[in-house]
Motif scaffolding. Structure first.
Motif, PDB file in Angstrom:
ATOM      1  N   PRO A  74       5.402 -12.815  -3.304  1.00  0.00           N
ATOM      2  CA  PRO A  74       4.301 -13.542  -3.926  1.00  0.00           C
ATOM      3  C   PRO A  74       3.062 -13.460  -3.040  1.00  0.00           C
ATOM      4  O   PRO A  74       3.184 -13.376  -1.817  1.00  0.00           O
ATOM      5  CB  PRO A  74       4.808 -14.981  -3.997  1.00  0.00           C
ATOM      6  CG  PRO A  74       6.183 -14.976  -3.464  1.00  0.00           C
ATOM      7  CD  PRO A  74       6.436 -13.678  -2.793  1.00  0.00           C
TER       8      PRO A  74
ATOM      9  N   VAL B 193       5.592   0.100   2.958  1.00  0.00           N
ATOM     10  CA  VAL B 193       6.685  -0.823   2.654  1.00  0.00           C
ATOM     11  C   VAL B 193       6.121  -2.079   1.990  1.00  0.00           C
ATOM     12  O   VAL B 193       6.567  -2.500   0.931  1.00  0.00           O
ATOM     13  CB  VAL B 193       7.464  -1.219   3.934  1.00  0.00           C
ATOM     14  CG1 VAL B 193       8.482  -2.312   3.621  1.00  0.00           C
ATOM     15  CG2 VAL B 193       8.155  -0.011   4.534  1.00  0.00           C
TER      16      VAL B 193
ATOM     17  N   LYS C 206       4.744  -1.428  -1.548  1.00  0.00           N
ATOM     18  CA  LYS C 206       5.820  -1.231  -2.534  1.00  0.00           C
ATOM     19  C   LYS C 206       6.422  -2.569  -2.936  1.00  0.00           C
ATOM     20  O   LYS C 206       6.739  -2.799  -4.089  1.00  0.00           O
ATOM     21  CB  LYS C 206       6.915  -0.339  -1.935  1.00  0.00           C
ATOM     22  CG  LYS C 206       6.706   1.142  -2.211  1.00  0.00           C
ATOM     23  CD  LYS C 206       7.995   1.881  -1.933  1.00  0.00           C
ATOM     24  CE  LYS C 206       7.763   3.068  -1.044  1.00  0.00           C
ATOM     25  NZ  LYS C 206       8.888   3.386  -0.198  1.00  0.00           N
ATOM     26  N   LEU C 207       6.587  -3.456  -1.944  1.00  0.00           N
ATOM     27  CA  LEU C 207       7.165  -4.768  -2.228  1.00  0.00           C
ATOM     28  C   LEU C 207       6.285  -5.546  -3.204  1.00  0.00           C
ATOM     29  O   LEU C 207       6.766  -6.178  -4.124  1.00  0.00           O
ATOM     30  CB  LEU C 207       7.334  -5.563  -0.935  1.00  0.00           C
ATOM     31  CG  LEU C 207       8.527  -5.184  -0.068  1.00  0.00           C
ATOM     32  CD1 LEU C 207       8.430  -5.864   1.278  1.00  0.00           C
ATOM     33  CD2 LEU C 207       9.828  -5.578  -0.736  1.00  0.00           C
TER      34      LEU C 207
ATOM     35  N   ARG D 294       6.431  -4.164  -6.816  1.00  0.00           N
ATOM     36  CA  ARG D 294       7.646  -4.521  -7.540  1.00  0.00           C
ATOM     37  C   ARG D 294       7.827  -6.039  -7.613  1.00  0.00           C
ATOM     38  O   ARG D 294       8.889  -6.532  -7.946  1.00  0.00           O
ATOM     39  CB  ARG D 294       8.859  -3.838  -6.902  1.00  0.00           C
ATOM     40  CG  ARG D 294       9.047  -2.438  -7.469  1.00  0.00           C
ATOM     41  CD  ARG D 294      10.244  -1.755  -6.880  1.00  0.00           C
ATOM     42  NE  ARG D 294       9.974  -1.346  -5.516  1.00  0.00           N
ATOM     43  CZ  ARG D 294      10.795  -1.549  -4.507  1.00  0.00           C
ATOM     44  NH1 ARG D 294      11.928  -2.176  -4.687  1.00  0.00           N
ATOM     45  NH2 ARG D 294      10.487  -1.126  -3.307  1.00  0.00           N
ATOM     46  N   GLY D 295       6.774  -6.756  -7.234  1.00  0.00           N
ATOM     47  CA  GLY D 295       6.790  -8.209  -7.426  1.00  0.00           C
ATOM     48  C   GLY D 295       7.753  -8.942  -6.519  1.00  0.00           C
ATOM     49  O   GLY D 295       8.203 -10.027  -6.821  1.00  0.00           O
ATOM     50  N   LYS D 296       8.107  -8.339  -5.385  1.00  0.00           N
ATOM     51  CA  LYS D 296       9.059  -9.030  -4.524  1.00  0.00           C
ATOM     52  C   LYS D 296       8.359 -10.064  -3.646  1.00  0.00           C
ATOM     53  O   LYS D 296       8.950 -11.035  -3.241  1.00  0.00           O
ATOM     54  CB  LYS D 296       9.813  -8.038  -3.641  1.00  0.00           C
ATOM     55  CG  LYS D 296      10.970  -7.401  -4.381  1.00  0.00           C
ATOM     56  CD  LYS D 296      11.808  -6.552  -3.480  1.00  0.00           C
ATOM     57  CE  LYS D 296      13.011  -6.011  -4.224  1.00  0.00           C
ATOM     58  NZ  LYS D 296      13.791  -5.078  -3.460  1.00  0.00           N
TER      59      LYS D 296
END
Lengths: 175, 290
Positions: free
Chosen positions: A154, A143, A146-147, A150-152
């Motif tokens: 920083p 999880v 993946k975050l 996708r650049g979610k």
């Protein structure tokens, strides 16, 4: 007598009229987690009435409840289950009972640690600290990864400015 | 009109696009979100045990800061922050004893003076959905939307007071104002599995599957939400749901501010959809919206 005391204690700490529960099961029917509980919400209410403290503090149900408040909104007797679960979780930790679901406790601690350090929650460092606590490096590492991809999330946390005050509050609260 | 604004931690990280679109739309609608100059985490959980006060110190400080800066309202976009701030404020207004303990502890004077508002309430009660309809430059015609409320935006109804519990309509009214069509969607108030995703992905997968399949069954093209955690579960669990059921049709999940931004004429390319696991762009192109 012990039974009566336990019921009275939980009622006082949660502010809920648990003695009114007559097992209509409306709470359990709407509960999104009930199928994974060891004791469904209606049974938890009965167990509190019967003073089954040990079984409740060792149960998985108290850690699976996400406080979605569906049950409490629908109860014909005005009993909110979520505060009862919160009281039982607190009693479990306070009395040194091993939680049936220790990873949830680790997660909550990692969350609080993040606030202590940065004043805000930073998902990346929080997930890392949680992983270190549970020593489980597979599962939802996925999880986190993946975050990132996708650049979610920083890479570096943004801190609140008045961190000293936050630290004081934590110091005063003994957390 | 200028509103003090509390973004919250996740809107600076994972849910940046909820925040970006919300701010841009407010400018286009003629109100300003004035971010509190320094803020901390709201705690993300409202404490339910009667004598447990520490978790309310964070949200109370935020509310007291708002008051000290002369604000009478505080706007949030995130369902979690909204829930925690709103409920804390109810305690500060109504429970003398607890208020005393908390204000003594954090050494601040606060009596619940600030009004906590969700962005949707600003749109409904301050701008008005009819006025919003007039400001739409690109009506979302032919778009069928499942309005997913989740838990924290609504419950407990008595304290939150945004809408009724079993069949709320604020989100549907919002979608109609944008020219889109809300679908009948009985799972709109069911839980997505929340933070259980961290250690029991199966739970979140099951909850999300039920919600998304119900949205699809009722003809939805996409799902909208106000909550970063719901967004994460609903979007991110879909490949896993598909593994378990190959017939499952994926469905894009958007923040409501992204949908609003589309209707107000922002370019879809600027709304950060590359961060979505299930890409909404093919659908939006098909509908002539991208």
């Amino acid at each position: 007598m012990a039974q009566q005391n336990f019921l009275a204690e939980v009622m006082a700490a949660s502010g809920q009229p648990i003695n009114l529960c007559y097992q209509c099961r409306k709470c359990t029917l709407g509960c999104p987690m009930a199928e994974e509980f060891d004791f469904p919400p209606n049974m938890v209410m009965r167990m509190v009435q019967l003073g089954m403290k040990d079984e409740l503090l060792r149960s998985k149900a108290i850690w699976m409840c996400v406080s979605c408040e569906t049950c409490g909104t629908r109860c014909p007797n005005g009993i909110k289950t979520a505060p009862v679960m919160d009281v039982l979780r607190e009693a479990c930790l306070r009395e040194g009972v091993t939680p049936a679901d220790p990873v949830t406790v680790d997660f909550h601690r990692s969350f609080t640690d993040s606030i202590r350090k940065f004043g805000r929650v930073h998902e990346a460092t929080m997930l890392l600290s949680y992983k270190l606590k549970t020593k489980n490096f597979t599962g939802d590492l996925d999880v986190g990864l993946k975050l990132f991809l996708r650049g979610k999330i920083p890479l570096l946390p943004k801190k609140a400015k008045n961190l000293n005050k936050i630290k004081d509050i934590f110091k005063k609260s003994d957390l | 009109m200028k509103y003090p604004y509390f973004p919250g931690c996740t809107l600076y990280t994972k849910a940046k696009k909820l925040d970006d679109a919300g701010r841009e739309c407010s400018r286009r609608l003629g109100f300003e979100l004035d971010e509190l100059p320094d803020w901390t985490c709201c705690g993300a959980t409202f404490p339910l045990v009667n004598d447990y006060h520490i978790a309310m110190s964070g949200p109370t400080r935020i509310l007291a800061d708002t008051k000290d800066q002369g604000g009478s309202q505080l706007v949030t976009l995130c369902s979690v922050c909204f829930n925690v701030l709103k409920r804390t404020n109810v305690v500060m207004r109504t429970d003398e004893e607890r208020r005393q303990k908390i204000t003594d502890f954090i050494e601040r004077d606060y009596h619940g003076e600030v009004e906590v508002l969700h962005y949707l309430q600003v749109l409904r009660d301050e701008i008005g959905f009819e006025q919003l309809r007039e400001k739409v430059v690109k009506p979302l015609t032919d778009l069928k939307v499942a309005c997913y409320y989740g838990c924290l935006l609504l419950r407990p109804v008595k304290e939150i007071g945004l809408d009724v519990m079993e069949n709320p309509t604020i989100f549907e009214d919002f979608v109609r104002a944008l020219g889109a069509e809300p679908v009948d969607f009985p799972y709109k108030i069911e839980c997505c599995g929340a933070f259980q995703v961290v250690h029991s992905m199966e739970t979140a997968t099951r909850c999300s599957r039920d919600i998304l399949a119900n949205a699809r069954l009722n003809g939805a093209d996409l799902v909208i939400t106000t909550c970063p955690l719901c967004h994460f579960n609903l979007d991110d669990r879909q490949p896993e749901i598909r593994k378990g059921d190959p017939r499952f049709q994926t469905v894009p999940v958007l923040y409501f501010t992204q949908l609003l931004a589309l209707a107000l004429g922002l370019d879809a390319a600027e709304l950060g959809f590359e961060r979505n696991l299930i890409d909404p762009l093919p659908l939006l192109r098909e509908k002539g919206l991208a």
